[in-house]
Design a protein around this motif. Structure first.
Motif, PDB file in Angstrom:
ATOM      1  N   ALA A 155       0.960  -1.241   0.128  1.00 14.47           N
ATOM      2  CA  ALA A 155      -0.078   0.260   0.149  1.00 14.47           C
ATOM      3  C   ALA A 155       0.801   1.248   0.065  1.00 14.47           C
ATOM      4  CB  ALA A 155      -1.050  -0.113   1.222  1.00 14.47           C
ATOM      5  N   GLY A 156       1.884   1.063   0.785  1.00 14.09           N
ATOM      6  CA  GLY A 156       2.881   2.347   0.918  1.00 14.09           C
ATOM      7  C   GLY A 156       3.444   2.620  -0.629  1.00 14.09           C
ATOM      8  N   LEU A 157       4.049   1.585  -1.348  1.00 15.01           N
ATOM      9  CA  LEU A 157       4.473   1.539  -2.422  1.00 15.01           C
ATOM     10  C   LEU A 157       3.379   1.914  -3.755  1.00 15.01           C
ATOM     11  CD1 LEU A 157       6.619  -1.719  -2.905  1.00 15.01           C
ATOM     12  CD2 LEU A 157       7.378   0.661  -2.891  1.00 15.01           C
ATOM     13  N   SER A 158       2.222   1.755  -3.484  1.00 10.65           N
ATOM     14  CA  SER A 158       1.099   2.143  -4.230  1.00 10.65           C
ATOM     15  C   SER A 158       0.838   3.619  -4.166  1.00 10.65           C
ATOM     16  CB  SER A 158      -0.118   1.313  -3.911  1.00 10.65           C
ATOM     17  OG  SER A 158       0.153  -0.090  -4.425  1.00 10.65           O
ATOM     18  N   LEU A 159       0.898   4.163  -2.921  1.00 10.84           N
ATOM     19  CA  LEU A 159       0.696   5.385  -2.596  1.00 10.84           C
ATOM     20  C   LEU A 159       1.916   6.196  -3.311  1.00 10.84           C
ATOM     21  CD1 LEU A 159      -0.990   7.967  -1.236  1.00 10.84           C
ATOM     22  CD2 LEU A 159       0.488   7.253   0.871  1.00 10.84           C
ATOM     23  N   TYR A 176      -1.680  -7.680  -3.906  1.00  9.33           N
ATOM     24  CA  TYR A 176      -0.280  -6.965  -4.125  1.00  9.33           C
ATOM     25  C   TYR A 176      -0.511  -6.523  -5.607  1.00  9.33           C
ATOM     26  CZ  TYR A 176       1.159 -10.002  -0.448  1.00  9.33           C
ATOM     27  OH  TYR A 176       1.245 -10.940   0.811  1.00  9.33           O
ATOM     28  N   LEU A 177      -1.365  -7.083  -6.442  1.00  9.08           N
ATOM     29  CA  LEU A 177      -1.610  -6.493  -7.838  1.00  9.08           C
ATOM     30  C   LEU A 177      -2.566  -5.512  -8.018  1.00  9.08           C
ATOM     31  CD1 LEU A 177      -1.042  -9.769 -10.076  1.00  9.08           C
ATOM     32  CD2 LEU A 177       0.754  -7.805  -9.604  1.00  9.08           C
ATOM     33  N   VAL A 178      -3.543  -5.456  -7.102  1.00 14.87           N
ATOM     34  CA  VAL A 178      -4.612  -4.753  -7.219  1.00 14.87           C
ATOM     35  C   VAL A 178      -4.312  -3.140  -6.533  1.00 14.87           C
ATOM     36  CG1 VAL A 178      -7.344  -4.206  -7.019  1.00 14.87           C
ATOM     37  CG2 VAL A 178      -6.280  -6.727  -7.474  1.00 14.87           C
ATOM     38  N   GLN A 179      -3.729  -3.358  -5.556  1.00 17.63           N
ATOM     39  CA  GLN A 179      -3.640  -2.019  -4.980  1.00 17.63           C
ATOM     40  C   GLN A 179      -2.770  -0.840  -5.848  1.00 17.63           C
ATOM     41  OE1 GLN A 179      -3.595  -2.453   0.034  1.00 17.63           O
ATOM     42  NE2 GLN A 179      -1.883  -2.822  -1.040  1.00 17.63           N
ATOM     43  N   PRO A 180      -1.782  -1.411  -6.389  1.00 19.03           N
ATOM     44  CA  PRO A 180      -1.002  -0.422  -7.460  1.00 19.03           C
ATOM     45  C   PRO A 180      -1.770   0.041  -8.442  1.00 19.03           C
ATOM     46  CG  PRO A 180       0.528  -2.246  -6.974  1.00 19.03           C
ATOM     47  CD  PRO A 180      -0.843  -2.824  -6.442  1.00 19.03           C
ATOM     48  N   TYR A 202      -6.492  -2.164 -22.331  1.00 24.11           N
ATOM     49  CA  TYR A 202      -6.162  -3.725 -22.147  1.00 24.11           C
ATOM     50  C   TYR A 202      -5.296  -4.039 -20.925  1.00 24.11           C
ATOM     51  CZ  TYR A 202      -7.221  -4.161 -27.092  1.00 24.11           C
ATOM     52  OH  TYR A 202      -8.075  -4.254 -28.446  1.00 24.11           O
ATOM     53  N   PHE A 203      -4.493  -3.040 -20.491  1.00 26.76           N
ATOM     54  CA  PHE A 203      -3.759  -3.254 -19.418  1.00 26.76           C
ATOM     55  C   PHE A 203      -4.527  -3.473 -18.023  1.00 26.76           C
ATOM     56  CE2 PHE A 203      -2.562  -0.649 -15.736  1.00 26.76           C
ATOM     57  CZ  PHE A 203      -1.656  -1.219 -15.044  1.00 26.76           C
ATOM     58  N   ALA A 204      -5.608  -2.740 -17.920  1.00 24.32           N
ATOM     59  CA  ALA A 204      -6.541  -2.862 -16.765  1.00 24.32           C
ATOM     60  C   ALA A 204      -7.442  -4.051 -16.812  1.00 24.32           C
ATOM     61  CB  ALA A 204      -7.327  -1.686 -16.648  1.00 24.32           C
ATOM     62  N   GLY A 205      -7.804  -4.337 -18.054  1.00 26.75           N
ATOM     63  CA  GLY A 205      -8.565  -5.755 -18.077  1.00 26.75           C
ATOM     64  C   GLY A 205      -7.618  -6.818 -17.886  1.00 26.75           C
ATOM     65  N   MET A 206      -6.550  -6.975 -18.420  1.00 21.91           N
ATOM     66  CA  MET A 206      -5.625  -8.107 -18.126  1.00 21.91           C
ATOM     67  C   MET A 206      -5.403  -8.199 -16.644  1.00 21.91           C
ATOM     68  SD  MET A 206      -4.073 -10.957 -19.367  1.00 21.91           S
ATOM     69  CE  MET A 206      -4.192 -10.645 -21.013  1.00 21.91           C
ATOM     70  N   THR A 207      -5.067  -7.046 -16.139  1.00 17.05           N
ATOM     71  CA  THR A 207      -4.569  -6.997 -14.635  1.00 17.05           C
ATOM     72  C   THR A 207      -5.628  -7.822 -13.851  1.00 17.05           C
ATOM     73  OG1 THR A 207      -3.129  -5.133 -14.844  1.00 17.05           O
ATOM     74  CG2 THR A 207      -3.875  -5.879 -12.728  1.00 17.05           C
ATOM     75  N   MET A 208      -6.983  -7.224 -14.051  1.00 19.63           N
ATOM     76  CA  MET A 208      -7.979  -7.807 -13.347  1.00 19.63           C
ATOM     77  C   MET A 208      -8.344  -9.232 -13.606  1.00 19.63           C
ATOM     78  SD  MET A 208     -10.535  -4.527 -12.700  1.00 19.63           S
ATOM     79  CE  MET A 208     -10.644  -4.181 -14.419  1.00 19.63           C
ATOM     80  N   ALA A 209      -8.144  -9.774 -14.758  1.00 22.40           N
ATOM     81  CA  ALA A 209      -8.289 -11.079 -15.240  1.00 22.40           C
ATOM     82  C   ALA A 209      -7.130 -11.865 -14.669  1.00 22.40           C
ATOM     83  CB  ALA A 209      -7.996 -11.204 -16.653  1.00 22.40           C
ATOM     84  N   VAL A 210      -5.829 -11.345 -14.391  1.00 24.06           N
ATOM     85  CA  VAL A 210      -4.818 -12.171 -13.771  1.00 24.06           C
ATOM     86  C   VAL A 210      -5.332 -12.338 -12.591  1.00 24.06           C
ATOM     87  CG1 VAL A 210      -2.616 -11.931 -12.912  1.00 24.06           C
ATOM     88  CG2 VAL A 210      -3.111 -11.489 -15.423  1.00 24.06           C
ATOM     89  N   VAL A 211      -5.578 -11.412 -11.538  1.00 25.26           N
ATOM     90  CA  VAL A 211      -5.731 -11.545 -10.317  1.00 25.26           C
ATOM     91  C   VAL A 211      -7.099 -12.389  -9.917  1.00 25.26           C
ATOM     92  CG1 VAL A 211      -4.755  -9.172  -9.665  1.00 25.26           C
ATOM     93  CG2 VAL A 211      -7.069  -9.326  -9.994  1.00 25.26           C
ATOM     94  N   GLY A 212      -7.916 -12.410 -10.861  1.00 25.48           N
ATOM     95  CA  GLY A 212      -9.159 -13.288 -10.688  1.00 25.48           C
ATOM     96  C   GLY A 212      -8.815 -14.781 -10.816  1.00 25.48           C
ATOM     97  N   ILE A 213      -7.789 -14.926 -11.984  1.00 26.19           N
ATOM     98  CA  ILE A 213      -7.536 -16.490 -12.093  1.00 26.19           C
ATOM     99  C   ILE A 213      -6.670 -16.782 -10.831  1.00 26.19           C
ATOM    100  CG2 ILE A 213      -6.075 -17.700 -13.578  1.00 26.19           C
ATOM    101  CD1 ILE A 213      -7.101 -15.877 -15.840  1.00 26.19           C
TER     102      ILE A 213
END
Length: 430
Positions: A84-88, A291-295, A321-332
């Motif tokens: 979370a600190g890195l994301s901020l 870890y992937l969704v916070q950033p 495309y970047f956002a869609g793939m990131t959310m697909a990855v975390v769901g999988i």
């Protein structure tokens, strides 16, 4: 010579884009050649007040559950807070990078005009395009640096983590290529299938599904191993999630806004599941998602501060495309693909409305956008099969800003329905 942003039935931003060294001609009007474009005024400052209020609204429930509601072990909470600190830090870095990146894309004539403001002074402003690249770069740096704080060299999760980053990076590259080369829309459907390959090849998790309790007497099994069919399912999920963000678009702030709402819901779901489970592997899978969704959320909020109405930058296919793939990855990899699909309820509805035009059963114009009346400033829904037009036909004409707010509320309602279904069906369905 000028050309439209993409000859396709979908659009990620309301604009036209030019990529040429010659003077630019749009709608039979000539604009300045490239060497003069670099002298344009800087983009409007970020809407910090709006983003601060939105952040409190979306993130407060997440941190309340993390610190007070759920009993999360220190070993899991510590890396979440480091992340979370890195994301901020990534939020502030992205805010600084976007104006810099805007100057570079303008020098390459990568800009567009806002079609939904045509006939007004704002409709003649050159808006920098493909600023999703700045978000993706900061995201990749944050997630790579985070490995130093959390993953040991022999960690079982490190392989899948790097495979996830490879797929996200690959999809970002293909999205930027699409923005620059103007790939036909039918090819866009294939791009995520290529980008998902690193994830599918490295996936070492289970390939089983839990049979819903009402179906157990008929099937005779509590758990069913799908084998390679499960990987095919993951492949289709990655294709859908990546493209559905891209086609639910067309007004200022919608692409980034829907990502922010879904990402917030994913974070809340993850910390709830971490606190409710005693299985270390299950907890780690949901922490992996965090870890992937916070950033993603932090960098997207920074982009939204520039993309909110009236947009001073366009996000491009690079971001969607970047956002869609990131959310697909975390769901999988987080093993909550069913929940993820319900979070995408608005996108599923938009896809179903789009099917007749996407598959050629009805005429599909180049831009499936509502009609803008410069006299009143209102948008009117057309007969095109998108949720944007459907909502306008159902509830009447609206301003672009008001329409975006309404659609994001619909998105949030879909996420709330998901949480309600999980609460009501827990113990009965699974």
């Amino acid at each position: 010579m000028a050309r439209k942003r993409a000859s396709k039935p979908t659009t990620t931003d309301t604009k036209t884009t030019t990529l040429t060294n010659e003077p630019i001609v749009t709608k039979n009007k000539e604009t300045k050649p490239r060497q003069q474009i670099t002298d344009d005024q800087p983009i409007a400052p970020p809407k910090k007040g709006f983003i601060f209020k939105l952040s409190l609204l979306l993130i407060a429930p997440y941190f309340y559950i993390l610190f007070f509601h759920s009993q999360i072990q220190h070993d899991l909470k510590k890396p979440i807070l480091i992340n979370a600190g890195l994301s901020l830090a990534g939020f502030f870095l992205t805010v600084k990078m976007i104006p810099v990146a805007s100057k570079y894309v303008l020098r390459r004539n990568l800009f567009g005009y806002d079609i939904n403001k045509k006939g007004t002074p704002q409709g003649t402003v050159k808006v920098p395009e493909s600023l999703g690249i700045a978000v993706a770069v900061v995201f990749m740096v944050l997630t790579i640096v985070f490995q130093f704080f959390n993953f040991a060299p022999d960690s079982n999760w490190l392989v899948e983590y790097n495979a996830a980053l490879a797929s996200i990076c690959f999809m970002t590259l293909l999205g930027f290529i699409d923005d620059v080369l103007d790939v036909p829309w039918r090819v866009k459907l294939l791009l995520p299938s290529i980008a998902a390959l690193p994830l599918l090849m490295a996936y070492a998790g289970h390939t089983t599904i839990i049979i819903p309790k009402p179906l157990v007497p008929y099937i005779g099994l509590n758990v069913l191993d799908l084998g390679f069919i499960y990987k095919i399912y993951m492949w289709f999920l990655a294709i859908f999630c990546t493209n559905c963000i891209n086609i639910h678009a067309g007004i200022n702030g919608l692409e980034v806004g829907q990502t922010v709402v879904i990402a917030s819901a994913i974070l809340i779901h993850n910390v709830m599941q971490i606190g409710a489970s005693a299985d270390p592997e299950y907890q780690q899978a949901h922490a992996f998602s965090v870890y992937l969704v916070q950033p993603l959320l932090a960098t997207s909020l920074a982009l939204l501060s520039y993309n909110w109405y009236p947009s001073s930058v366009f996000v491009g296919d690079t971001y969607t495309y970047f956002a869609g793939m990131t959310m697909a990855v975390v769901g999988i990899l987080g093993h909550f693909s069913e929940t993820l699909l319900i979070f995408f309820l608005a996108q599923v509805l938009n896809f179903l409305l789009s099917v007749p035009q996407l598959f050629g059963f009805r005429h599909c114009p180049r831009h499936r956008l509502p009609r803008f009346d410069p006299q009143t400033g209102l948008l009117t829904g057309t007969n095109d099969g998108t949720l944007v037009n459907f909502y306008l036909r159902m509830f009447g004409r609206k301003t672009e800003n008001s329409l975006c707010v309404h659609l994001l509320l619909v998105q949030a309602l879909g996420c709330c329905i998901c949480f309600g279904l999980r609460y009501l069906l827990t113990g009965w369905y699974k």
